[in-house]
Scaffold this active site. Structure first.
Site, PDB file in Angstrom:
ATOM      1  N   LEU A  71       0.816  -1.218   0.000  1.00 24.83           N
ATOM      2  CA  LEU A  71       0.000   0.000   0.000  1.00 24.83           C
ATOM      3  C   LEU A  71       0.850   1.269   0.000  1.00 24.83           C
ATOM      4  CD1 LEU A  71      -2.586  -1.035   2.765  1.00 24.83           C
ATOM      5  CD2 LEU A  71      -2.800  -1.348   0.289  1.00 24.83           C
ATOM      6  N   ALA A  72       2.136   1.128   0.343  1.00 23.28           N
ATOM      7  CA  ALA A  72       3.003   2.310   0.463  1.00 23.28           C
ATOM      8  C   ALA A  72       3.075   3.045  -0.867  1.00 23.28           C
ATOM      9  CB  ALA A  72       4.403   1.884   0.908  1.00 23.28           C
ATOM     10  N   ALA A  73       2.780   4.332  -0.834  1.00 21.97           N
ATOM     11  CA  ALA A  73       2.788   5.146  -2.057  1.00 21.97           C
ATOM     12  C   ALA A  73       2.646   6.603  -1.662  1.00 21.97           C
ATOM     13  CB  ALA A  73       1.623   4.758  -2.969  1.00 21.97           C
ATOM     14  N   TYR A 139       0.842  11.490 -10.759  1.00 17.84           N
ATOM     15  CA  TYR A 139       0.507  10.384  -9.850  1.00 17.84           C
ATOM     16  C   TYR A 139      -0.073   9.213 -10.635  1.00 17.84           C
ATOM     17  CZ  TYR A 139      -2.387   7.668  -6.631  1.00 17.84           C
ATOM     18  OH  TYR A 139      -2.996   6.638  -5.952  1.00 17.84           O
ATOM     19  N   LYS A 143       1.368   5.335 -11.326  1.00 14.89           N
ATOM     20  CA  LYS A 143       0.629   4.123 -10.969  1.00 14.89           C
ATOM     21  C   LYS A 143       0.454   3.199 -12.184  1.00 14.89           C
ATOM     22  CE  LYS A 143      -0.510   4.118  -6.554  1.00 14.89           C
ATOM     23  NZ  LYS A 143      -0.074   3.021  -5.669  1.00 14.89           N
ATOM     24  N   ASN A 166     -12.474   6.331  -5.653  1.00 17.04           N
ATOM     25  CA  ASN A 166     -12.427   7.146  -4.432  1.00 17.04           C
ATOM     26  C   ASN A 166     -12.931   6.352  -3.240  1.00 17.04           C
ATOM     27  OD1 ASN A 166     -12.895   8.905  -6.866  1.00 17.04           O
ATOM     28  ND2 ASN A 166     -12.468  10.500  -5.382  1.00 17.04           N
ATOM     29  N   ARG A 201     -19.019  11.298  -8.563  1.00 18.14           N
ATOM     30  CA  ARG A 201     -17.912  10.381  -8.332  1.00 18.14           C
ATOM     31  C   ARG A 201     -18.386   9.148  -7.556  1.00 18.14           C
ATOM     32  NH1 ARG A 201     -16.242  12.939 -11.836  1.00 18.14           N
ATOM     33  NH2 ARG A 201     -14.355  14.222 -11.987  1.00 18.14           N
TER      34      ARG A 201
END
Length: 298
Positions: A71-73, A139, A143, A166, A201
């Site tokens: 999950l690190a980002a 970003y 990805k 989201n 959204r």
């Protein structure tokens, strides 16, 4: 092997999603080990820099994870340093995969969190995994590049890639739109500055998102890239009205032209058909429930 005997390594374990992911895996009986760049007093936590393959390798050799959830980002689109997106989101992930592939014991599952941001702003309506990516910021490009790079490792590692739309919940920072709106209501401020109010959204609850991640791992959905989304859309105008009704507080909305994105797509909705076909029945709470949870937790 029971879940209790399985060790799950979660990168970014001290971040917003990471904390919920750790709780989800622990509640399912797994032994959770965290990894991050900052120091922490958390139990079973290792500090390591994803840009140092030596540091990652040292942790992996010690932990010998059965499952890895990456999950690190750098996740905030407005982050000032574009290079950091590529260093952390692309190079950091490559270092992790290279170190995992070099282990004597191959993990039984590696889940990589990408983002629905890869679809960009050109495709309106319901977006499935077959929708052509068209990333519109650094970003999203980082990805998508990460996804392509990860595919090079799929013959050596059991990889699952997720594209969450989201999502929100208690603990998400006010850099993000819904926590910002909730915080304004909680403080009973008289006005708020927002961008375009008439954009729709797809929002999910963080607790449902991490549940989907765990179930994708347990379903052995290797080789798949999977949307994680509610399939329902709400406009910002509707969201503000919803929170006004729950809180009993009225707020004056000022549209700040600086927050209005040129060429912004009106409606972005995810197609969760593949997710449902892989893990069965899954749903996120109605957005009103998530917002109520956030409002009450402040």
């Amino acid at each position: 092997m029971t879940n209790a005997a399985k060790t799950v390594l979660i990168t970014g374990s001290e971040g917003f999603t990471g904390k919920y992911m750790a709780a989800e895996m622990r509640s399912a009986g797994y032994h959770v080990v965290g990894l991050g760049t900052k120091s922490s007093t958390a139990v079973d936590y290792y500090q390591a820099d994803l840009l140092s393959i030596a540091e990652i390798t040292a942790v992996l050799n010690q932990v010998q994870p059965d499952i890895v959830i990456h999950l690190a980002a750098i996740a905030f689109v407005g982050h000032g340093d574009a290079n950091a997106f590529y260093q952390v989101n692309l190079q950091g992930t490559r270092n992790l995969l290279a170190a995992l592939a070099a282990l004597d014991k191959t993990p039984e599952a590696v889940l990589l969190a990408s983002s629905a941001n890869v679809y960009g702003n050109t495709s309106e309506g319901v977006l499935s995994e077959s929708t052509l990516p068209a990333p519109a910021n650094e970003y999203a490009v980082s990805k998508l590049a990460m996804e392509y790079m990860a595919r090079l490792w799929q013959d050596r590692l059991p990889i699952i890639i997720t594209r969450p739309f989201n999502y929100t919940g208690v603990g998400q920072t006010e850099n993000f739109l819904l926590p910002k709106i909730v915080a304004h209501f909680h403080r009973q401020e008289s006005k708020i500055e927002l961008g375009n109010l008439d954009v729709w959204r797809d929002f999910s609850d963080v607790r449902s998102v991490v549940n989907a991640y765990r179930r994708l791992i347990e379903a052995k959905a290797f080789g798949h890239t999977v949307n994680v989304c509610s399939g329902n859309v709400y406009s910002l105008r509707e969201i503000v009205a919803m929170i006004e009704e729950m809180s009993g507080h009225h707020i004056d909305i000022r549209v700040n032209p600086a927050f209005v994105r040129a060429g912004e797509v009106k409606t972005l909705c995810g197609d969760a058909s593949l997710l449902h076909s892989l893990i069965g029945n899954w749903q996120t709470p109605p957005l009103k429930e998530t917002l109520c949870w956030m409002l009450e937790a402040k």
